[in-house]
Design an enzyme around this catalytic site. Structure first.
Site, PDB file in Angstrom:
ATOM      1  N   ARG A  15       0.839  -1.195   0.000  1.00 48.50           N
ATOM      2  CA  ARG A  15       0.000   0.000   0.000  1.00 48.50           C
ATOM      3  C   ARG A  15       0.879   1.253   0.000  1.00 48.50           C
ATOM      4  O   ARG A  15       2.068   1.187   0.245  1.00 48.50           O
ATOM      5  CB  ARG A  15      -0.912  -0.001   1.241  1.00 48.50           C
ATOM      6  CG  ARG A  15      -2.003  -1.034   1.181  1.00 48.50           C
ATOM      7  CD  ARG A  15      -2.795  -1.100   2.467  1.00 48.50           C
ATOM      8  NE  ARG A  15      -2.007  -1.624   3.575  1.00 48.50           N
ATOM      9  CZ  ARG A  15      -2.430  -1.707   4.833  1.00 48.50           C
ATOM     10  NH1 ARG A  15      -3.628  -1.272   5.149  1.00 48.50           N
ATOM     11  NH2 ARG A  15      -1.658  -2.203   5.773  1.00 48.50           N
ATOM     12  N   LYS A  75       2.102   2.224   7.105  1.00 52.21           N
ATOM     13  CA  LYS A  75       2.536   1.458   8.284  1.00 52.21           C
ATOM     14  C   LYS A  75       3.441   2.315   9.165  1.00 52.21           C
ATOM     15  O   LYS A  75       3.991   3.324   8.726  1.00 52.21           O
ATOM     16  CB  LYS A  75       3.298   0.192   7.859  1.00 52.21           C
ATOM     17  CG  LYS A  75       2.474  -0.804   7.090  1.00 52.21           C
ATOM     18  CD  LYS A  75       1.226  -1.242   7.810  1.00 52.21           C
ATOM     19  CE  LYS A  75       1.531  -2.199   8.942  1.00 52.21           C
ATOM     20  NZ  LYS A  75       0.270  -2.657   9.601  1.00 52.21           N
ATOM     21  N   TYR A  94      -0.607   4.728  10.338  1.00 50.78           N
ATOM     22  CA  TYR A  94      -0.923   3.762  11.396  1.00 50.78           C
ATOM     23  C   TYR A  94       0.310   3.619  12.282  1.00 50.78           C
ATOM     24  O   TYR A  94       1.437   3.517  11.769  1.00 50.78           O
ATOM     25  CB  TYR A  94      -1.211   2.371  10.802  1.00 50.78           C
ATOM     26  CG  TYR A  94      -2.567   2.204  10.156  1.00 50.78           C
ATOM     27  CD1 TYR A  94      -3.737   2.391  10.881  1.00 50.78           C
ATOM     28  CD2 TYR A  94      -2.682   1.814   8.833  1.00 50.78           C
ATOM     29  CE1 TYR A  94      -4.985   2.205  10.293  1.00 50.78           C
ATOM     30  CE2 TYR A  94      -3.927   1.635   8.232  1.00 50.78           C
ATOM     31  CZ  TYR A  94      -5.074   1.837   8.971  1.00 50.78           C
ATOM     32  OH  TYR A  94      -6.290   1.658   8.402  1.00 50.78           O
ATOM     33  N   HIS A  96      -0.018   2.001  16.004  1.00 46.26           N
ATOM     34  CA  HIS A  96      -0.224   0.892  16.951  1.00 46.26           C
ATOM     35  C   HIS A  96       0.840   0.894  18.048  1.00 46.26           C
ATOM     36  O   HIS A  96       1.531  -0.092  18.284  1.00 46.26           O
ATOM     37  CB  HIS A  96      -0.241  -0.455  16.199  1.00 46.26           C
ATOM     38  CG  HIS A  96      -1.377  -0.553  15.230  1.00 46.26           C
ATOM     39  ND1 HIS A  96      -2.691  -0.684  15.630  1.00 46.26           N
ATOM     40  CD2 HIS A  96      -1.410  -0.508  13.887  1.00 46.26           C
ATOM     41  CE1 HIS A  96      -3.481  -0.727  14.572  1.00 46.26           C
ATOM     42  NE2 HIS A  96      -2.729  -0.613  13.496  1.00 46.26           N
ATOM     43  N   GLU A 118      -5.249   4.939  13.641  1.00 42.26           N
ATOM     44  CA  GLU A 118      -6.149   4.046  14.375  1.00 42.26           C
ATOM     45  C   GLU A 118      -6.792   4.690  15.591  1.00 42.26           C
ATOM     46  O   GLU A 118      -7.752   4.144  16.137  1.00 42.26           O
ATOM     47  CB  GLU A 118      -5.415   2.749  14.784  1.00 42.26           C
ATOM     48  CG  GLU A 118      -4.383   2.893  15.884  1.00 42.26           C
ATOM     49  CD  GLU A 118      -3.014   3.325  15.373  1.00 42.26           C
ATOM     50  OE1 GLU A 118      -2.887   3.657  14.183  1.00 42.26           O
ATOM     51  OE2 GLU A 118      -2.059   3.344  16.191  1.00 42.26           O
ATOM     52  N   ASP A 270      -5.631 -10.819  14.254  1.00 40.66           N
ATOM     53  CA  ASP A 270      -4.738  -9.690  14.582  1.00 40.66           C
ATOM     54  C   ASP A 270      -4.885  -9.254  16.039  1.00 40.66           C
ATOM     55  O   ASP A 270      -4.048  -8.537  16.563  1.00 40.66           O
ATOM     56  CB  ASP A 270      -4.962  -8.514  13.625  1.00 40.66           C
ATOM     57  CG  ASP A 270      -6.347  -7.916  13.737  1.00 40.66           C
ATOM     58  OD1 ASP A 270      -7.285  -8.643  14.133  1.00 40.66           O
ATOM     59  OD2 ASP A 270      -6.498  -6.712  13.448  1.00 40.66           O
TER      60      ASP A 270
HETATM   61  N1  LIG Z   1      -6.939 -10.021   9.882  1.00 45.76           N
HETATM   62  C1  LIG Z   1      -7.068  -8.824   9.349  1.00 45.76           C
HETATM   63  O1  LIG Z   1      -6.418  -8.476   8.372  1.00 45.76           O
HETATM   64  C2  LIG Z   1      -8.067  -7.857   9.926  1.00 45.76           C
HETATM   65  C3  LIG Z   1      -8.440  -6.709   9.210  1.00 45.76           C
HETATM   66  C4  LIG Z   1      -9.402  -5.870   9.767  1.00 45.76           C
HETATM   67  C5  LIG Z   1      -9.960  -6.174  11.017  1.00 45.76           C
HETATM   68  N2  LIG Z   1      -9.535  -7.298  11.689  1.00 45.76           N
HETATM   69  C6  LIG Z   1     -10.079  -7.691  13.003  1.00 45.76           C
HETATM   70  O2  LIG Z   1     -11.397  -8.216  12.866  1.00 45.76           O
HETATM   71  C7  LIG Z   1     -12.020  -8.145  14.138  1.00 45.76           C
HETATM   72  C8  LIG Z   1     -13.417  -7.556  13.996  1.00 45.76           C
HETATM   73  O3  LIG Z   1     -13.306  -6.196  13.624  1.00 45.76           O
HETATM   74  P1  LIG Z   1     -14.594  -5.276  13.422  1.00 45.76           P
HETATM   75  O4  LIG Z   1     -14.120  -3.987  12.835  1.00 45.76           O
HETATM   76  O5  LIG Z   1     -15.664  -6.035  12.728  1.00 45.76           O
HETATM   77  O6  LIG Z   1     -15.042  -5.031  14.942  1.00 45.76           O
HETATM   78  P2  LIG Z   1     -16.471  -4.552  15.421  1.00 45.76           P
HETATM   79  O7  LIG Z   1     -16.281  -3.951  16.783  1.00 45.76           O
HETATM   80  O8  LIG Z   1     -17.150  -3.739  14.371  1.00 45.76           O
HETATM   81  O9  LIG Z   1     -17.301  -5.920  15.574  1.00 45.76           O
HETATM   82  C9  LIG Z   1     -17.055  -6.885  16.548  1.00 45.76           C
HETATM   83  C10 LIG Z   1     -18.374  -7.578  16.885  1.00 45.76           C
HETATM   84  O10 LIG Z   1     -18.099  -8.677  17.767  1.00 45.76           O
HETATM   85  C11 LIG Z   1     -19.216  -8.770  18.616  1.00 45.76           C
HETATM   86  N3  LIG Z   1     -18.926  -9.629  19.762  1.00 45.76           N
HETATM   87  C12 LIG Z   1     -18.284  -9.336  20.914  1.00 45.76           C
HETATM   88  N4  LIG Z   1     -18.261 -10.425  21.726  1.00 45.76           N
HETATM   89  C13 LIG Z   1     -18.893 -11.428  21.054  1.00 45.76           C
HETATM   90  C14 LIG Z   1     -19.194 -12.789  21.354  1.00 45.76           C
HETATM   91  N5  LIG Z   1     -18.853 -13.349  22.513  1.00 45.76           N
HETATM   92  N6  LIG Z   1     -19.865 -13.510  20.420  1.00 45.76           N
HETATM   93  C15 LIG Z   1     -20.222 -12.959  19.238  1.00 45.76           C
HETATM   94  N7  LIG Z   1     -19.965 -11.664  18.912  1.00 45.76           N
HETATM   95  C16 LIG Z   1     -19.324 -10.920  19.808  1.00 45.76           C
HETATM   96  C17 LIG Z   1     -19.514  -7.327  18.966  1.00 45.76           C
HETATM   97  O11 LIG Z   1     -20.815  -7.180  19.541  1.00 45.76           O
HETATM   98  C18 LIG Z   1     -19.375  -6.669  17.603  1.00 45.76           C
HETATM   99  O12 LIG Z   1     -20.601  -6.624  16.904  1.00 45.76           O
HETATM  100  C19 LIG Z   1     -11.079  -7.297  15.012  1.00 45.76           C
HETATM  101  O13 LIG Z   1     -10.294  -8.162  15.794  1.00 45.76           O
HETATM  102  C20 LIG Z   1     -10.220  -6.593  14.007  1.00 45.76           C
HETATM  103  O14 LIG Z   1      -8.972  -6.194  14.557  1.00 45.76           O
HETATM  104  C21 LIG Z   1      -8.601  -8.130  11.152  1.00 45.76           C
END
Ligand SMILES: NC(=O)c1ccc[n+]([C@@H]2O[C@H](COP(=O)([O-])OP(=O)(O)OC[C@H]3O[C@@H](n4cnc5c(N)ncnc54)[C@H](O)[C@@H]3O)[C@@H](O)[C@H]2O)c1
Length: 372
Positions: A15, A75, A94, A96, A118, A270
């Site tokens: 990126r 980054k 970003y 972190h 962030e 992550d």
């Molecule tokens: N791997 C990657 O490249 C990447 C990229 C972007 C985001 N992410 C990760 O994805 C994850 C989700 O991000 P997001 O933006 O959707 O967050 P978000 O806060 O929008 O959504 C999280 C959801 O999880 C729900 N939740 C909490 N506890 C729960 C449980 N016990 N059972 C079911 N649901 C539950 C919450 O109510 C919420 O609706 C984060 O960890 C984020 O860091 C990873």
């Protein structure tokens, strides 16, 4: 203001902090933009597009670091970039910092004014510079999941949508936030059977209103998770508790009960992941199989689609960058609580409470340092 953008040097990072369209916007606002040669190539933006937009192309990243008032990146800077920091430089990227004491110390020692994507928080508490990456990861999770359901990758050998006369795949989404909702959209669009679980009933109501009869919503508890996993073909892990550790909803003991060749995409990896059997993987080697279940646990999923990711990220970051450049970071902070929320270090002091908490340090209020 002199605005700079260098090529990202982190492994597998394609990126770039500014697109040619962003350059046009900064130049139209009266600024000068300096781009390192080749900075945008990984995202499909060749040098000539930056030149046509009005940027000056520079061969050497170090020259840009020395020249500019504000550096726009993607980054966090790496160790070899720390010596290029200078007093008063605005670093917009970003960061972190809660997980990176070494970088924090370098920013403080360099008296860098560091604005972290962030932590920029809008008045409705949303995180506008994080949301686009969650949207991408959510949509990509179904695309990747569909691929790894193919037999040659160890998957069940099924098509997500099926065809007339064959069963559709069962997609289970754990967590219906930004990632979960975007995964849901694509899975529904592809014609799969979708079940989405969350503990937030208001969120489940919103999803129910959004997708109607196309999805099944369920309250997330151990019994419901275990029940739906038995029939699942593709599971998406998208749970987040902001500031807390990710609950391990996807337990190891469920694996033997699942279909052989089912796929688990743990997007939440992550933040530690929501699967007991999850460990982080890379784009070079994205999957592994445990008890017949294919695990995909790539920590930076948006990196697979750098062009879309760059455009989506810069759509979110440009407006705050322009605000900072318009009258300087100090004035932008005086005018906007949203800009203030992004400032992590200022004049050798740490200004973000959560980062301070993570390192057992004290945080200063950025306005006390800037003054009225
Ligand atoms: N791997 C990657 O490249 C990447 C990229 C972007 C985001 N992410 C990760 O994805 C994850 C989700 O991000 P997001 O933006 O959707 O967050 P978000 O806060 O929008 O959504 C999280 C959801 O999880 C729900 N939740 C909490 N506890 C729960 C449980 N016990 N059972 C079911 N649901 C539950 C919450 O109510 C919420 O609706 C984060 O960890 C984020 O860091 C990873």
């Amino acid at each position: 203001m002199r605005i700079g953008c260098v090529k990202e040097i982190k492994n597998n990072e394609y990126r770039v902090g500014l697109t040619p369209d962003n350059v046009k916007a900064y130049i139209a606002a009266g600024h000068h933009v300096y781009i390192e040669k080749g900075a945008g190539v990984g995202s499909g933006f060749p040098d000539n597009e930056y030149v046509e937009a009005g940027a000056s192309l520079i061969d050497n990243a170090a020259d840009i670091w020395h020249l500019v008032d504000m550096m726009v990146k993607v980054k966090e800077p790496l160790e070899e970039e720390y010596p290029l920091f200078h007093d008063g430089l605005i670093l917009y990227t970003y960061l972190h910092l809660a997980a990176d004491r070494e970088q924090l110390d370098a920013l403080l020692a360099g008296k860098v004014k560091a604005v972290a994507y962030e932590t920029i928080q809008e008045t409705d508490r949303s995180l506008p510079c994080l949301a686009p990456m969650s949207q991408i990861a959510g949509r990509l999770s179904i695309q990747e999941g569909a691929k790894y359901l193919e037999k040659r990758f160890g998957g069940e050998g099924i098509l997500l949508a099926g065809v007339p006369g064959t069963p559709k795949a069962n997609v289970v989404i754990l967590g219906g936030g930004t990632v979960g909702m975007n995964a849901c959209k694509i899975a529904v669009g592809m014609g799969a059977n979708v079940t989405i679980l969350d503990v937030n009933l208001k969120r489940l109501e919103e999803l129910d209103n959004m997708f109607g009869a196309h999805i099944q919503t369920l309250y997330s508890n151990d019994s419901n998770v275990e029940r739906v996993l038995k029939d699942a073909d593709l599971v998406i892990g998208s749970v987040l508790i902001p500031g807390g550790s990710t609950p391990k909803l996807f337990k190891r003991k469920y694996l033997p009960e699942m279909k052989d060749g089912a796929v688990f995409v743990d997007v939440a990896i992550d933040q530690g992941g929501c699967g007991e059997s999850s460990h982080v993987t890379t784009h070079d080697d994205p999957v592994y199989i445990e008890e017949g279940v294919v695990h995909y646990c790539v920590g930076n999923m948006p990196g697979a689609v750098p062009r879309t990711s760059t455009i989506a990220l810069t759509n979110a970051t440009l407006r705050y960058g322009l605000e900072i450049a318009a009258s300087g970071l100090e004035d932008a902070c005086r005018k906007s609580a949203v800009i203030r929320s992004g400032v992590n270090t200022y004049a050798g002091r740490l200004t973000n409470r959560n980062v301070a908490l993570a390192h057992g340090m004290d945080a200063s209020d950025v306005m006390d340092l800037i003054g009225d």
